[in-house]
Design a protein around this motif. Structure first.
Motif, PDB file in Angstrom:
ATOM      1  N   LEU A   1     -41.479  64.648 -18.291  1.00  0.00           N
ATOM      2  CA  LEU A   1     -41.224  63.282 -17.812  1.00  0.00           C
ATOM      3  C   LEU A   1     -40.029  62.647 -18.516  1.00  0.00           C
ATOM      4  N   ARG A   2     -39.902  62.850 -19.803  1.00  0.00           N
ATOM      5  CA  ARG A   2     -38.805  62.224 -20.545  1.00  0.00           C
ATOM      6  C   ARG A   2     -37.451  62.814 -20.160  1.00  0.00           C
ATOM      7  N   VAL A   3     -37.408  64.111 -19.980  1.00  0.00           N
ATOM      8  CA  VAL A   3     -36.142  64.725 -19.569  1.00  0.00           C
ATOM      9  C   VAL A   3     -35.815  64.323 -18.128  1.00  0.00           C
ATOM     10  N   TYR A   4     -36.810  64.360 -17.266  1.00  0.00           N
ATOM     11  CA  TYR A   4     -36.597  64.011 -15.851  1.00  0.00           C
ATOM     12  C   TYR A   4     -36.069  62.590 -15.703  1.00  0.00           C
ATOM     13  N   SER A   5     -36.575  61.677 -16.517  1.00  0.00           N
ATOM     14  CA  SER A   5     -36.184  60.270 -16.391  1.00  0.00           C
ATOM     15  C   SER A   5     -34.704  60.047 -16.673  1.00  0.00           C
ATOM     16  N   LEU A   6     -34.068  60.947 -17.401  1.00  0.00           N
ATOM     17  CA  LEU A   6     -32.647  60.805 -17.723  1.00  0.00           C
ATOM     18  C   LEU A   6     -31.755  60.985 -16.487  1.00  0.00           C
ATOM     19  N   GLY A   7     -32.308  61.525 -15.421  1.00  0.00           N
ATOM     20  CA  GLY A   7     -31.525  61.728 -14.202  1.00  0.00           C
ATOM     21  C   GLY A   7     -31.793  60.709 -13.120  1.00  0.00           C
ATOM     22  N   MET A   8     -32.375  59.569 -13.462  1.00  0.00           N
ATOM     23  CA  MET A   8     -32.769  58.585 -12.449  1.00  0.00           C
ATOM     24  C   MET A   8     -31.573  57.971 -11.717  1.00  0.00           C
ATOM     25  N   ILE A   9     -30.492  57.664 -12.425  1.00  0.00           N
ATOM     26  CA  ILE A   9     -29.344  57.024 -11.756  1.00  0.00           C
ATOM     27  C   ILE A   9     -28.755  57.931 -10.678  1.00  0.00           C
ATOM     28  N   PRO A  10     -28.393  59.189 -10.982  1.00  0.00           N
ATOM     29  CA  PRO A  10     -27.895  60.044  -9.896  1.00  0.00           C
ATOM     30  C   PRO A  10     -28.932  60.294  -8.807  1.00  0.00           C
ATOM     31  N   ASN A  11     -30.206  60.355  -9.183  1.00  0.00           N
ATOM     32  CA  ASN A  11     -31.279  60.535  -8.206  1.00  0.00           C
ATOM     33  C   ASN A  11     -31.259  59.404  -7.175  1.00  0.00           C
ATOM     34  N   LEU A  12     -31.189  58.171  -7.647  1.00  0.00           N
ATOM     35  CA  LEU A  12     -31.238  57.022  -6.746  1.00  0.00           C
ATOM     36  C   LEU A  12     -29.924  56.858  -5.977  1.00  0.00           C
ATOM     37  N   ILE A  13     -28.800  57.191  -6.603  1.00  0.00           N
ATOM     38  CA  ILE A  13     -27.516  57.135  -5.894  1.00  0.00           C
ATOM     39  C   ILE A  13     -27.541  58.083  -4.708  1.00  0.00           C
ATOM     40  N   TYR A  14     -28.047  59.293  -4.936  1.00  0.00           N
ATOM     41  CA  TYR A  14     -28.109  60.246  -3.815  1.00  0.00           C
ATOM     42  C   TYR A  14     -29.016  59.735  -2.708  1.00  0.00           C
ATOM     43  N   ASN A  15     -30.224  59.274  -3.069  1.00  0.00           N
ATOM     44  CA  ASN A  15     -31.168  58.812  -2.042  1.00  0.00           C
ATOM     45  C   ASN A  15     -30.606  57.658  -1.230  1.00  0.00           C
TER      46      ASN A  15
END
Length: 458
Positions: A150-164
């Motif tokens: 969860l902690r590592v995954y959370s570091l990619g939230m900005i690119p995740n939301l930009i793509y979506n």
């Protein structure tokens, strides 16, 4: 940019004409197929993660990646994707009505909103998701692995939301092909990175999370490049990233109820996951594997939901109410046929897929019982996806949210709290799905016909 810039690009013009003027069922299928393939590849790299850790690291790692962590990610990311759907509806309606200046403002508002939201979710994910995983009674033998993921995954939230957000904008204007290309590239990258981080470097769960966030970064870069190179009204200019008040309020008015609806769906699933956790690691691993196999149907259903929202949104924005009705009716027939076919396949041969995720006989047998119990009820969910997508495309997302929150979320949580302690079996937990699907479908049908008659669209 001039207000008539819709004519600059032939591809954009064809997308517009196809949705508002073409043969509906044929255009809908051609539009939805890339969505299905895109969702397939999105699910594929999630599934690859589960296969890699399940077979090469162990069932504890599979439980960590696909158990509580998956539910928590769905809670937060699902909420934003729901809000982002508001941007898609607003963009589709402006685009269908040929309001290019409003399209441009909506796009820049939406993209800045995704950056701000991504930063916020990064903080929440890193510091709070581990706390939530404890609250969910995650089995002690997988708790540490879950927190790492969860902690590592959370570091990619900005690119995740930009793509979506960016992919949602492209789909809103009729372009479902390029988001597919982005996901194919991302999926291939994920397979390579999983192999490198997990099998070569031996990083286990952390390696899977690192591969995921790097793939999300690749997807975000591709969608930003595409939007910034467009020659139409939805072109993205870095210097124009602004929260335009009118567009922001419209996005929130449509997207926030959808986000809350998604959030409540996910929260109710968190309660279900918590109940599953009480049955031990084998049950958690079986449920995690079932969720990956089960996603084959959901990716098709959700793709048609997105397609219906876009088609209804553009035609409703253009005032073509007859096409709105035709789109909904033809979509219902197509979705029913596909659901029947998928139910047969999963019920008959779905058990074979569990061998991809686990070698433990108990996990495979438990998962097989799950898929045979739930798959015959998929048809009851079709109505929910179709009607909520249609109503959202017409700008009405508040009532669908209320119906879904009551019919699915509240009823599901009540069932978990009161029925499961009395009949403490996995089947009792599973029954919360068909119970709430049937109830919510009936509520949607009652409201849908009342809404269409009131708007004189019926």
């Amino acid at each position: 940019m001039k207000s008539n810039d819709k004519t600059i690009s032939n591809n954009d013009s064809l997308s517009y004409n196809a949705i508002t003027q073409g043969v509906i069922w044929r255009t809908l299928i051609l539009y939805v197929l890339p969505l299905i393939m895109g969702t397939f590849f999105q699910q594929l790299y999630n599934t690859v993660d589960a296969v890699v850790v399940g077979r090469f690291v162990g069932k504890e790692a599979l439980s960590a990646v696909g158990g509580s962590s998956a539910m928590l990610v769905n809670v937060f990311v699902g909420f934003f994707v729901g809000v982002a759907s508001g941007a898609g509806v607003v963009t589709a309606q402006y685009y269908g009505a040929n309001k290019d200046n409003s399209v441009r403002k909506a796009v820049h508002t939406a993209m800045l909103l995704s950056i701000i939201s991504g930063a916020l979710l990064t903080l929440i994910g890193y510091f709070m998701m581990p706390v939530f995983s404890v609250w969910m009674k995650t089995p002690s033998e997988v708790l540490d692995l879950t927190i790492i993921y969860l902690r590592v995954y959370s570091l990619g939230m900005i690119p995740n939301l930009i793509y979506n957000m960016g992919a949602g904008i492209l789909r809103a204007v009729g372009d479902s092909k390029r988001p597919l290309i982005f996901l194919v590239v991302s999926c291939i990258s994920n397979i390579i990175l999983d192999y490198f981080f997990v099998l070569k470097m031996g990083l286990g769960v952390m390696g899977v999370a690192l591969a995921t966030i790097l793939c999300q970064l690749i997807s975000a870069v591709m969608v930003l490049y595409t939007l910034s190179r467009s020659r139409s009204s939805y072109r993205l200019f870095r210097g124009e990233l602004t929260l335009h008040k009118k567009q922001l309020l419209r996005i929130i008015a449509i997207g926030l109820p959808a986000g809350i609806q998604s959030l409540m769906y996910s929260l109710s699933n968190v309660f279900i996951q918590t109940a599953i956790n009480e049955f031990g690691t084998d049950a958690v691993a079986a449920w995690a594997a079932y969720s990956k196999i089960d996603s084959v149907y959901w990716m098709i259903s959700s793709s048609f939901g997105i397609g219906v929202t876009t088609f209804v949104g553009q035609n409703y924005g253009a005032g073509l109410y007859k096409r709105v009705r035709q789109c909904i009716r033809q979509s219902a027939v197509i979705m029913a046929l596909i659901t029947g076919f998928m139910t047969f396949i999963l019920y008959k041969w779905g058990f074979l897929a569990f061998n991809l995720f686990a070698t433990d006989e108990s996990v495979i047998n438990t998962g097989t019982a799950m898929i045979r119990y739930l798959s015959p009820f998929y048809i009851t969910y079709t109505t929910i996806e179709l009607l909520s997508g249609s109503l959202r495309g017409m700008g009405n997302s508040l009532k669908p949210m209320i119906i879904s929150v009551f019919g699915i979320c509240i009823l599901r949580v009540l069932w978990i709290f009161f029925a499961v302690p009395v009949w403490h079996r996995i089947e009792t937990v599973e029954f919360s799905y068909p119970l709430t699907w049937v109830t919510t479908s009936i509520l949607f049908l009652l409201y849908y016909f009342r809404f269409l008659n009131k708007r004189k669209i019926f």
